[in-house]
Enzyme design. Structure first.
Site, PDB file in Angstrom:
ATOM      1  NE  ARG A   1       3.413   3.034  -2.347  1.00 22.32           N
ATOM      2  CZ  ARG A   1       2.807   2.917  -1.166  1.00 22.32           C
ATOM      3  NH1 ARG A   1       2.933   3.890  -0.263  1.00 22.32           N
ATOM      4  NH2 ARG A   1       2.091   1.856  -0.873  1.00 22.32           N
TER       5      ARG A   1
ATOM      6  CG  HIS B   1       9.807  -0.232  -7.314  1.00 16.31           C
ATOM      7  ND1 HIS B   1       8.962   0.492  -6.497  1.00 16.31           N
ATOM      8  CD2 HIS B   1       9.219  -1.442  -7.483  1.00 16.31           C
ATOM      9  CE1 HIS B   1       7.906  -0.254  -6.200  1.00 16.31           C
ATOM     10  NE2 HIS B   1       8.034  -1.427  -6.777  1.00 16.31           N
TER      11      HIS B   1
ATOM     12  NE  ARG C   1       7.745   0.475  -2.245  1.00 15.48           N
ATOM     13  CZ  ARG C   1       6.946   0.713  -1.211  1.00 15.48           C
ATOM     14  NH1 ARG C   1       7.357   1.459  -0.209  1.00 15.48           N
ATOM     15  NH2 ARG C   1       5.727   0.214  -1.180  1.00 15.48           N
TER      16      ARG C   1
ATOM     17  CE1 TYR D   1      10.204  -7.350  -1.418  1.00 17.55           C
ATOM     18  CE2 TYR D   1       8.042  -6.715  -0.607  1.00 17.55           C
ATOM     19  CZ  TYR D   1       9.185  -6.431  -1.322  1.00 17.55           C
ATOM     20  OH  TYR D   1       9.320  -5.212  -1.945  1.00 17.55           O
TER      21      TYR D   1
ATOM     22  CE  LYS E   1       0.564   3.231  -4.991  1.00 16.70           C
ATOM     23  NZ  LYS E   1       0.510   1.900  -5.615  1.00 16.70           N
TER      24      LYS E   1
ATOM     25  CG  HIS F   1       2.580  -3.240   0.529  1.00 18.75           C
ATOM     26  ND1 HIS F   1       3.473  -4.302   0.482  1.00 18.75           N
ATOM     27  CD2 HIS F   1       2.997  -2.372  -0.419  1.00 18.75           C
ATOM     28  CE1 HIS F   1       4.380  -4.066  -0.438  1.00 18.75           C
ATOM     29  NE2 HIS F   1       4.109  -2.908  -1.008  1.00 18.75           N
TER      30      HIS F   1
END
Length: 306
Positions: free
Chosen positions: A154, A251, A254, A286, A178, A277
């Protein structure tokens, strides 16, 4: 009490009890008044069939699924209010399904365009004609894009990388993402070289930066390069590489990292872990890449494909 009066009572409740903002109240009013006009007998007396017919009508008129879902949400809130106040003995929205929102495919870049971008960054990093400040910026940008495409970080993780990542020559490093969760990410040989070159140059050119704990330090509140500065420099690099700037952002790179891995045989679960994730459902944006790969696989290798 007619529909208009009940809508007013609902809006008064939303303002007084829920503290709804003016914009929110205006949005509710528009959606409820539109629904009331679209349902012959008025909204307050509507049945499930009436509301379903109204939703079918706005879908046929071309309203996006997000707009349909927003309107249904306003109608649900309205009928919950009527039921709670004893103004209706039932909730006609209880059996209605929300419109399916189509999840947009992520913007990405082709392998060819990504290669052109990285080649341009490397070329500028080695350009002997650049002045000191421009040369240092080019070395930093080269390191940033090489690391981003090698890792799929990120942008907030990328710009805040610790300097220790470049001081070692490891093929993997740990990043805290995150939810304060750590994950292992890969580093290509090109990315490691670009980082070390940048690290040596920044220390020599600006000795004050040598003691920074961040790989990409800056005179900012955070102590490291801002996301906005990197995004702006990336767009400039894309323009110089002949790539439309609207197609590029941190992004997007990424997403290119993830898409190109999947196109070349990576497993979706592995890509989930690399991207950080928490849920595989996030990575499933994806799946179109996997589907395309499976079609090619069958067309190229199935005995009856010809």
């Amino acid at each position: 009490m007619n529909s208009a009066a009940r809508i007013e009572a609902f809006l008064e409740m939303m303002s007084a009890e829920r503290g709804a903002a003016e914009n929110t109240l205006s949005s509710y009013r528009r959606d409820l008044e539109d629904a009331s006009a679209g349902i012959g007998g008025g909204l307050a007396a509507a049945t499930s069939a009436d509301i379903r017919a109204y939703l079918d009508d706005i879908a046929a008129r071309g309203f996006a699924a997000t707009s349909q879902a927003r309107k249904l949400s306003a109608i649900r809130q309205f009928f919950k209010f009527l039921y709670a106040e004893g103004l209706r003995g039932d909730d006609p929205t209880g059996t209605l399904d929300s419109p399916k929102k189509g999840r947009p495919l992520p913007k990405t870049m082709s392998e060819a365009d990504t290669g052109r971008l990285l080649d341009r960054a490397a070329q500028e990093a080695m350009d002997p004609s650049l002045h000191d400040g421009d040369s240092l910026a080019a070395l930093r940008l080269h390191a940033l894009v090489e690391v981003l495409y090698a890792t799929g970080l990120r942008v907030s993780e990328l710009v805040g990388l610790p300097v220790t990542v470049a001081q070692r020559d490891d093929r993997f490093f740990m990043v805290r993402g995150k939810g304060n969760k750590e994950r292992m990410v890969p580093l290509s040989a090109k990315a490691r070289t670009a980082m070390r070159t940048w690290l040596a140059a920044r220390g020599a050119a600006v000795p004050a930066l040598a003691d920074s704990p961040f790989l990409f330090p800056a005179a900012s509140d955070s102590g490291y390069l801002s996301r906005q500065v990197f995004a702006r420099e990336l767009k400039g690099l894309a323009a110089r590489a002949g790539i439309a700037t609207a197609k590029i952002s941190p992004h997007v790179l990424r997403h290119a990292f993830a898409s190109h891995l999947l196109q070349n045989g990576a497993d979706l679960r592995a890509v989930q872990q690399l991207l950080g994730h928490a849920d595989i459902s996030t990575t499933q944006i994806y799946t179109h890449v996997l589907e395309e790969r499976l079609v090619l696989l069958v067309n190229d290798h199935h005995p009856l494909a010809d």
